[in-house]
Scaffold this motif. Structure first.
Motif, PDB file in Angstrom:
ATOM      1  N   GLY A  28      -1.480   3.478   7.002  1.00 53.46           N
ATOM      2  CA  GLY A  28      -2.029   2.339   7.728  1.00 53.46           C
ATOM      3  C   GLY A  28      -3.525   2.184   7.547  1.00 53.46           C
ATOM      4  O   GLY A  28      -4.147   1.338   8.192  1.00 53.46           O
ATOM      5  N   LYS A  29      -4.110   2.983   6.653  1.00 52.20           N
ATOM      6  CA  LYS A  29      -5.555   2.904   6.406  1.00 52.20           C
ATOM      7  C   LYS A  29      -5.848   1.683   5.526  1.00 52.20           C
ATOM      8  O   LYS A  29      -5.265   1.514   4.455  1.00 52.20           O
ATOM      9  N   VAL A  30      -6.759   0.846   5.982  1.00 53.12           N
ATOM     10  CA  VAL A  30      -7.105  -0.375   5.258  1.00 53.12           C
ATOM     11  C   VAL A  30      -7.857  -0.021   3.982  1.00 53.12           C
ATOM     12  O   VAL A  30      -8.830   0.734   3.995  1.00 53.12           O
ATOM     13  N   ILE A  31      -7.386  -0.590   2.878  1.00 58.29           N
ATOM     14  CA  ILE A  31      -8.031  -0.400   1.575  1.00 58.29           C
ATOM     15  C   ILE A  31      -8.973  -1.569   1.303  1.00 58.29           C
ATOM     16  O   ILE A  31     -10.075  -1.393   0.817  1.00 58.29           O
ATOM     17  N   ALA A  32      -8.504  -2.772   1.621  1.00 52.41           N
ATOM     18  CA  ALA A  32      -9.306  -3.990   1.442  1.00 52.41           C
ATOM     19  C   ALA A  32      -8.736  -5.067   2.351  1.00 52.41           C
ATOM     20  O   ALA A  32      -7.552  -5.021   2.702  1.00 52.41           O
ATOM     21  N   ALA A  33      -9.568  -6.010   2.724  1.00 53.11           N
ATOM     22  CA  ALA A  33      -9.110  -7.083   3.611  1.00 53.11           C
ATOM     23  C   ALA A  33      -9.988  -8.310   3.468  1.00 53.11           C
ATOM     24  O   ALA A  33     -11.149  -8.203   3.065  1.00 53.11           O
ATOM     25  N   THR A  34      -9.412  -9.445   3.810  1.00 49.39           N
ATOM     26  CA  THR A  34     -10.177 -10.697   3.801  1.00 49.39           C
ATOM     27  C   THR A  34     -10.636 -11.063   5.205  1.00 49.39           C
ATOM     28  O   THR A  34     -11.182 -12.140   5.412  1.00 49.39           O
ATOM     29  N   ILE A  35     -10.393 -10.166   6.157  1.00 45.85           N
ATOM     30  CA  ILE A  35     -10.779 -10.378   7.554  1.00 45.85           C
ATOM     31  C   ILE A  35     -11.631  -9.196   8.012  1.00 45.85           C
ATOM     32  O   ILE A  35     -11.658  -8.164   7.344  1.00 45.85           O
ATOM     33  N   PRO A  36     -12.325  -9.314   9.143  1.00 42.13           N
ATOM     34  CA  PRO A  36     -13.174  -8.217   9.619  1.00 42.13           C
ATOM     35  C   PRO A  36     -12.393  -6.909   9.815  1.00 42.13           C
ATOM     36  O   PRO A  36     -11.193  -6.920  10.118  1.00 42.13           O
ATOM     37  N   ASP A  37     -13.099  -5.783   9.667  1.00 40.27           N
ATOM     38  CA  ASP A  37     -12.495  -4.448   9.682  1.00 40.27           C
ATOM     39  C   ASP A  37     -11.616  -4.158  10.894  1.00 40.27           C
ATOM     40  O   ASP A  37     -10.500  -3.660  10.747  1.00 40.27           O
ATOM     41  N   GLU A  38     -12.115  -4.441  12.087  1.00 38.36           N
ATOM     42  CA  GLU A  38     -11.363  -4.117  13.307  1.00 38.36           C
ATOM     43  C   GLU A  38     -10.037  -4.883  13.347  1.00 38.36           C
ATOM     44  O   GLU A  38      -8.981  -4.328  13.637  1.00 38.36           O
ATOM     45  N   ARG A  39     -10.102  -6.153  13.042  1.00 39.35           N
ATOM     46  CA  ARG A  39      -8.885  -6.975  13.020  1.00 39.35           C
ATOM     47  C   ARG A  39      -7.958  -6.525  11.895  1.00 39.35           C
ATOM     48  O   ARG A  39      -6.734  -6.477  12.066  1.00 39.35           O
ATOM     49  N   ALA A  40      -8.520  -6.188  10.744  1.00 40.90           N
ATOM     50  CA  ALA A  40      -7.721  -5.725   9.609  1.00 40.90           C
ATOM     51  C   ALA A  40      -6.963  -4.454   9.965  1.00 40.90           C
ATOM     52  O   ALA A  40      -5.790  -4.300   9.602  1.00 40.90           O
ATOM     53  N   ALA A  41      -7.602  -3.545  10.691  1.00 35.40           N
ATOM     54  CA  ALA A  41      -6.946  -2.302  11.096  1.00 35.40           C
ATOM     55  C   ALA A  41      -5.770  -2.594  12.024  1.00 35.40           C
ATOM     56  O   ALA A  41      -4.699  -1.974  11.895  1.00 35.40           O
ATOM     57  N   ARG A  42      -5.937  -3.535  12.940  1.00 35.77           N
ATOM     58  CA  ARG A  42      -4.829  -3.902  13.848  1.00 35.77           C
ATOM     59  C   ARG A  42      -3.682  -4.534  13.077  1.00 35.77           C
ATOM     60  O   ARG A  42      -2.511  -4.245  13.327  1.00 35.77           O
ATOM     61  N   VAL A  43      -4.009  -5.398  12.119  1.00 36.40           N
ATOM     62  CA  VAL A  43      -2.977  -6.047  11.303  1.00 36.40           C
ATOM     63  C   VAL A  43      -2.227  -4.997  10.492  1.00 36.40           C
ATOM     64  O   VAL A  43      -0.991  -5.012  10.433  1.00 36.40           O
ATOM     65  N   ALA A  44      -2.936  -4.066   9.883  1.00 36.02           N
ATOM     66  CA  ALA A  44      -2.294  -3.031   9.075  1.00 36.02           C
ATOM     67  C   ALA A  44      -1.347  -2.180   9.919  1.00 36.02           C
ATOM     68  O   ALA A  44      -0.204  -1.922   9.525  1.00 36.02           O
ATOM     69  N   THR A  45      -1.807  -1.766  11.079  1.00 39.88           N
ATOM     70  CA  THR A  45      -0.971  -0.954  11.972  1.00 39.88           C
ATOM     71  C   THR A  45       0.271  -1.724  12.404  1.00 39.88           C
ATOM     72  O   THR A  45       1.389  -1.205  12.368  1.00 39.88           O
ATOM     73  N   SER A  46       0.100  -2.961  12.813  1.00 39.86           N
ATOM     74  CA  SER A  46       1.222  -3.788  13.270  1.00 39.86           C
ATOM     75  C   SER A  46       2.194  -4.103  12.134  1.00 39.86           C
ATOM     76  O   SER A  46       3.410  -4.057  12.314  1.00 39.86           O
ATOM     77  N   ALA A  47       1.661  -4.441  10.968  1.00 43.49           N
ATOM     78  CA  ALA A  47       2.511  -4.774   9.822  1.00 43.49           C
ATOM     79  C   ALA A  47       3.323  -3.563   9.371  1.00 43.49           C
ATOM     80  O   ALA A  47       4.508  -3.679   9.046  1.00 43.49           O
ATOM     81  N   LYS A  48       2.691  -2.396   9.359  1.00 43.79           N
ATOM     82  CA  LYS A  48       3.385  -1.161   8.991  1.00 43.79           C
ATOM     83  C   LYS A  48       4.517  -0.888   9.979  1.00 43.79           C
ATOM     84  O   LYS A  48       5.646  -0.585   9.581  1.00 43.79           O
ATOM     85  N   ALA A  49       4.243  -1.029  11.267  1.00 42.42           N
ATOM     86  CA  ALA A  49       5.263  -0.809  12.301  1.00 42.42           C
ATOM     87  C   ALA A  49       6.400  -1.822  12.173  1.00 42.42           C
ATOM     88  O   ALA A  49       7.578  -1.464  12.303  1.00 42.42           O
ATOM     89  N   LEU A  50       6.062  -3.074  11.895  1.00 38.11           N
ATOM     90  CA  LEU A  50       7.073  -4.118  11.724  1.00 38.11           C
ATOM     91  C   LEU A  50       8.005  -3.775  10.567  1.00 38.11           C
ATOM     92  O   LEU A  50       9.234  -3.859  10.698  1.00 38.11           O
ATOM     93  N   LEU A  51       7.441  -3.390   9.442  1.00 39.80           N
ATOM     94  CA  LEU A  51       8.243  -3.038   8.269  1.00 39.80           C
ATOM     95  C   LEU A  51       9.131  -1.828   8.566  1.00 39.80           C
ATOM     96  O   LEU A  51      10.312  -1.812   8.206  1.00 39.80           O
ATOM     97  N   GLU A  52       8.581  -0.815   9.231  1.00 37.00           N
ATOM     98  CA  GLU A  52       9.358   0.385   9.559  1.00 37.00           C
ATOM     99  C   GLU A  52      10.484   0.068  10.532  1.00 37.00           C
ATOM    100  O   GLU A  52      11.615   0.518  10.349  1.00 37.00           O
ATOM    101  N   GLN A  53      10.198  -0.706  11.580  1.00 38.36           N
ATOM    102  CA  GLN A  53      11.215  -1.049  12.574  1.00 38.36           C
ATOM    103  C   GLN A  53      12.316  -1.911  11.962  1.00 38.36           C
ATOM    104  O   GLN A  53      13.496  -1.673  12.195  1.00 38.36           O
ATOM    105  N   ALA A  54      11.936  -2.889  11.173  1.00 35.87           N
ATOM    106  CA  ALA A  54      12.933  -3.749  10.528  1.00 35.87           C
ATOM    107  C   ALA A  54      13.769  -2.948   9.532  1.00 35.87           C
ATOM    108  O   ALA A  54      14.959  -3.217   9.351  1.00 35.87           O
ATOM    109  N   GLY A  55      13.172  -1.941   8.917  1.00 33.85           N
ATOM    110  CA  GLY A  55      13.876  -1.104   7.950  1.00 33.85           C
ATOM    111  C   GLY A  55      14.966  -0.247   8.562  1.00 33.85           C
ATOM    112  O   GLY A  55      15.865   0.229   7.862  1.00 33.85           O
TER     113      GLY A  55
END
Length: 141
Positions: A28-55
């Motif tokens: 869930g560590k952000v490598i690059a983003a087009t949005i600010p760091d704090e928001r990018a970290a939240r998106v990465a964490t949420s997206a990772k959880a979404l993919l894992e839960q749906a899986g």
């Protein structure tokens, strides 16, 4: 790797439907983003959880998911240990967005091109050898 931020910049240039994107690793560590760091970290964490839960629904590993709201969509794509999440406006062309995200993941994973060697200074042409014998005379005897 190709510069990850360059891969995201290219993605947002090419895909007019993508509003923001975050590239992140399996932790869930952000490598690059087009949005600010704090928001990018939240998106990465949420997206990772979404993919894992749906899986957990299927028997095979899930590699992509789309979540829709009235205001827009969230796409998450996984390739190996790298993932990308992107938001779009409402009613995007899902197949095209998934395709663009997969291309961005591949671009970010490409090795950096080796720098071209600097050209050597041009060698000076060798001087023509000097004549050591006198020229033949065409005079008739």
């Amino acid at each position: 790797m190709t510069e990850p931020s360059a891969a995201l910049a290219q993605l947002t240039d090419i895909s007019t439907q993508i509003e923001a994107a975050v590239l992140f690793d399996a932790d869930g560590k952000v490598i690059a983003a087009t949005i600010p760091d704090e928001r990018a970290a939240r998106v990465a964490t949420s997206a990772k959880a979404l993919l894992e839960q749906a899986g957990q629904i299927g028997e095979r590993e899930l590699t992509q998911v789309e979540a829709s709201t009235a205001d827009g969509n969230l796409f998450v794509v996984k390739d190996g240990s790298t993932m990308i999440a992107a938001s779009t406006s409402a009613e995007p062309t899902a197949g095209l967005v998934f395709y663009d995200l997969k291309i961005a993941l591949r671009e970010a994973a490409k090795p950096k091109p080796k720098p071209k060697p600097k050209p050597r200074a041009a060698a000076k042409p060798k001087p023509k050898p000097k004549r050591t014998t006198p020229p033949k005379s065409d005079e008739a005897s």
